[in-house]
Scaffold this active site. Sequence first.
Site, PDB file in Angstrom:
ATOM      1  CG  ASP A  26      -1.653   1.238   1.483  1.00  0.00           C
ATOM      2  OD1 ASP A  26      -2.252   1.760   0.528  1.00  0.00           O
ATOM      3  OD2 ASP A  26      -1.640   1.723   2.635  1.00  0.00           O
ATOM      4  CE1 TYR A  27       4.105   6.466  -1.944  1.00  0.00           C
ATOM      5  CE2 TYR A  27       2.359   7.998  -1.334  1.00  0.00           C
ATOM      6  CZ  TYR A  27       3.678   7.755  -1.663  1.00  0.00           C
ATOM      7  OH  TYR A  27       4.568   8.792  -1.707  1.00  0.00           O
TER       8      TYR A  27
END
Length: 306
Positions: A26-27
């Site tokens: 994920d970011y």
Amino acid sequence: MVAQRLEEANILANYPSAKQRLLIFDYDGTLTPIVENPAAAILSNGALNSIQALAADPRNAVWIISGRNQSFLEQLFGHLTEVGLVAEHGSFLRSPGSGSWEDLTAKVDMNWLEEVNNVFQKYTDLTPGSRIERKRAAVVWHFRQASQDYATLPAAECKKDLVSTIGKISPLEFINGKCVLEARLKFVNKGQVAQRLVDDIRAASGKPPDFVLCFGDDVTDEDMFRALRHSGLPKNTVYSVTIGESQKLTDADWILSDPAEVIATVMMLNESDGHTGGEDIGQNGNSKRTSKVLPVPRSYLLDSGP
């Protein structure tokens, strides 16, 4: 359930000998800290170099699966051609080595976007500091910069409004994130993408990945953790890792405290294979080997800007 603390020894029990590795990140909240202004959540060159080094290993399939839009991911990761990108929680996909995006919602009726936007606009007008983010396959109401004491009630009322109206006639779900409320299609999520990546590796080689490492921090990432749990892969080859407080409830098996520990893990994996990345972290331009999964400086995570 409550996840266990992830340490270096846990990963290195399987990573070095694995031949087909799938690594998913994920970011926001995972590779970078959650910040007041999302536009400021830009990875430093050192952190990007570490990810690039990980993706350069032919045994590794590295993917960023984010809620961010295509433009943001292209701007930050576009030059990392060996990294796969997924935007808007699974709506758009760019494979490693490809310069084009696959629209996974191309055949879906998206008329609901305008209806949701109108509901969000009503609550935006009532909530100073909130704003609407219109994506190609989702609409998000942000209230991080609104008074939290004031915004909590409108957020609950907004979701109730959506569920009782548009939600009854469209295949939507309304997700509460960290100071956001997102409207998205039920059948487009990170979990489906994670399963697709596993299936693609199996189809290409005749064998599934023998090491999967998946990082995420919020409710949308739980879809990935559940999908991997039910993917049919041997349990000892899958490392689902949530980011956050030690007692959080999650479908992940493992936990790290913050994005600094995620980047430290990436660096550790690179060094375990004899690769280096992010050489600017040392005082004299040298990379450092750590004996555990330990934090790196916050300044190493975020670009300092011009």
